[in-house]
Design an enzyme around this catalytic site. Structure first.
Site, PDB file in Angstrom:
ATOM      1  CG  ASP A 154      -2.021   0.981   1.192  1.00  0.00           C
ATOM      2  OD1 ASP A 154      -1.912   1.951   0.407  1.00  0.00           O
ATOM      3  OD2 ASP A 154      -3.024   0.790   1.918  1.00  0.00           O
ATOM      4  NE  ARG A 168      -4.599   3.087  -0.050  1.00  0.00           N
ATOM      5  CZ  ARG A 168      -5.690   2.462   0.362  1.00  0.00           C
ATOM      6  NH1 ARG A 168      -6.879   2.951   0.057  1.00  0.00           N
ATOM      7  NH2 ARG A 168      -5.597   1.355   1.068  1.00  0.00           N
TER       8      ARG A 168
HETATM    9  N1  LIG Z   1      -2.504  -2.025  -6.465  1.00  0.00           N
HETATM   10  C1  LIG Z   1      -3.774  -2.449  -6.445  1.00  0.00           C
HETATM   11  N2  LIG Z   1      -4.749  -1.582  -6.102  1.00  0.00           N
HETATM   12  C2  LIG Z   1      -6.004  -2.047  -6.077  1.00  0.00           C
HETATM   13  C3  LIG Z   1      -6.365  -3.353  -6.403  1.00  0.00           C
HETATM   14  N3  LIG Z   1      -7.711  -3.478  -6.272  1.00  0.00           N
HETATM   15  C4  LIG Z   1      -8.167  -2.272  -5.879  1.00  0.00           C
HETATM   16  N4  LIG Z   1      -7.145  -1.399  -5.756  1.00  0.00           N
HETATM   17  C5  LIG Z   1      -7.145  -0.016  -5.293  1.00  0.00           C
HETATM   18  O1  LIG Z   1      -7.315  -0.037  -3.896  1.00  0.00           O
HETATM   19  C6  LIG Z   1      -7.848   1.201  -3.449  1.00  0.00           C
HETATM   20  C7  LIG Z   1      -8.960   0.921  -2.464  1.00  0.00           C
HETATM   21  O2  LIG Z   1      -8.371   0.277  -1.381  1.00  0.00           O
HETATM   22  P1  LIG Z   1      -9.022  -0.934  -0.625  1.00  0.00           P
HETATM   23  O3  LIG Z   1      -7.904  -1.835  -0.186  1.00  0.00           O
HETATM   24  O4  LIG Z   1     -10.123  -1.545  -1.471  1.00  0.00           O
HETATM   25  O5  LIG Z   1      -9.752  -0.334   0.604  1.00  0.00           O
HETATM   26  P2  LIG Z   1      -9.240   0.710   1.674  1.00  0.00           P
HETATM   27  O6  LIG Z   1      -9.404   2.059   1.074  1.00  0.00           O
HETATM   28  O7  LIG Z   1      -7.875   0.356   2.185  1.00  0.00           O
HETATM   29  O8  LIG Z   1     -10.231   0.429   2.881  1.00  0.00           O
HETATM   30  P3  LIG Z   1     -11.799   0.642   2.987  1.00  0.00           P
HETATM   31  O9  LIG Z   1     -11.964   2.009   3.601  1.00  0.00           O
HETATM   32  O10 LIG Z   1     -12.287  -0.418   3.862  1.00  0.00           O
HETATM   33  O11 LIG Z   1     -12.363   0.572   1.595  1.00  0.00           O
HETATM   34  C8  LIG Z   1      -8.275   1.942  -4.704  1.00  0.00           C
HETATM   35  O12 LIG Z   1      -7.295   2.928  -4.974  1.00  0.00           O
HETATM   36  C9  LIG Z   1      -8.249   0.859  -5.796  1.00  0.00           C
HETATM   37  O13 LIG Z   1      -7.924   1.383  -7.062  1.00  0.00           O
HETATM   38  C10 LIG Z   1      -5.309  -4.254  -6.772  1.00  0.00           C
HETATM   39  O14 LIG Z   1      -5.508  -5.427  -7.033  1.00  0.00           O
HETATM   40  N5  LIG Z   1      -4.052  -3.745  -6.780  1.00  0.00           N
END
Ligand SMILES: Nc1nc2c(ncn2[C@@H]2O[C@H](COP(=O)(O)OP(=O)(O)OP(=O)(O)O)[C@@H](O)[C@H]2O)c(=O)[nH]1
Length: 238
Positions: A164, A166
């Site tokens: 992650d 972010r």
């Molecule tokens: N690198 C990557 N990003 C992904 C994938 N699937 C979804 N995403 C990205 O993951 C992000 C969303 O994160 P999530 O892990 O679904 O959820 P979160 O924001 O951590 O947590 P919540 O608040 O519970 O939704 C978005 O930016 C999506 O584009 C993947 O397989 N790989």
């Protein structure tokens, strides 16, 4: 001799001139506020936005170092002391707008806005760090690796990224620029709660959001629970 028209035109010019001064001083005061608080963003623009979930204010922010933009959708008055119902939604073009079944993002976005709409008060931060911060093209590369059997975390690692990438401190800054200090955060990700708290935002409650599970994203959601610490009743209790 001055006529009514001249007086009116002078009045209009006077108002326009003072409105511009007002706008500039507002912008300057926001920049000074951002500098004083060491914020990474500036609040740049805002306008009314009618949506299916009610009328809101759309606020545009810009990262000072990179110029990258983010937005907030503000419903009702979020500056009163009551904790604000809120979600930090990370950009997911495929899920949010292209109806992808590979993740739960689109459903989470719709469910959040519907919940905020029902309460008539809340804020959605649309955090433009696509693909957990690796960008859209790299997310497609990660999807290609998942087609070959890797999971979502292994795919990021294989591409040379952290699971992650972010930066949620940007979201704490957005809350500060919106005058929000206490939130009820809609998320399954406890990391968001920790980072916001450390950055000075009072998260009074975590509101779970378990929507959009289907045959295509079941494994993805399991991996989020097992490797990324997401809290799902359906997965964590197994
Ligand atoms: N690198 C990557 N990003 C992904 C994938 N699937 C979804 N995403 C990205 O993951 C992000 C969303 O994160 P999530 O892990 O679904 O959820 P979160 O924001 O951590 O947590 P919540 O608040 O519970 O939704 C978005 O930016 C999506 O584009 C993947 O397989 N790989």
């Amino acid at each position: 001799m001055f006529g009514v028209h001249d007086v009116l035109m002078t009045g209009i010019c006077f108002c326009k001139f003072h409105f511009r001064i007002f706008e500039s001083s507002l912008l300057i005061s926001r920049i000074i506020f951002a500098m004083n608080e060491n914020l990474k963003l500036r609040r740049m623009a805002e306008a009314k936005l009618p949506t299916e979930f009610g009328h809101c204010l759309i606020v545009g922010f810009e990262e000072i170092s990179s110029g990258r933009d983010h937005i907030a959708l503000v419903y009702g008055d979020i500056t009163t002391p009551d904790p604000v119902l809120s979600r930090i939604h990370s950009e997911c073009l495929t899920g949010d707008t292209l109806f992808s079944l590979k993740c739960d993002c689109g459903h989470q976005l719709g469910a959040t806005l519907s919940q905020i709409g029902q309460e008539g008060r809340g804020v959605l931060l649309y955090h433009r760090q696509e693909g957990r911060g690796i960008g859209l093209v790299n997310k497609i590369r990660a999807y290609a690796l998942q087609d070959k059997g890797l999971d979502t975390v292994e795919a990021n690692l294989q591409l040379g990224f952290k699971p992650d990438e972010r930066d949620f401190t940007l979201c704490a800054d957005m809350y500060k620029l919106l005058g929000v200090r206490a939130v009820r955060l809609i998320t399954n990700n406890p990391l968001k709660v920790d980072i916001l708290k450390k950055a000075g935002i009072n998260v009074v409650e975590r509101v779970p959001i378990e929507v959009g599970r289907n045959g295509n994203n079941d494994r993805y959601l399991k991996v989020k629970a097992e490797k990324l610490g997401h809290l799902f009743k359906n997965c964590n209790e197994k």
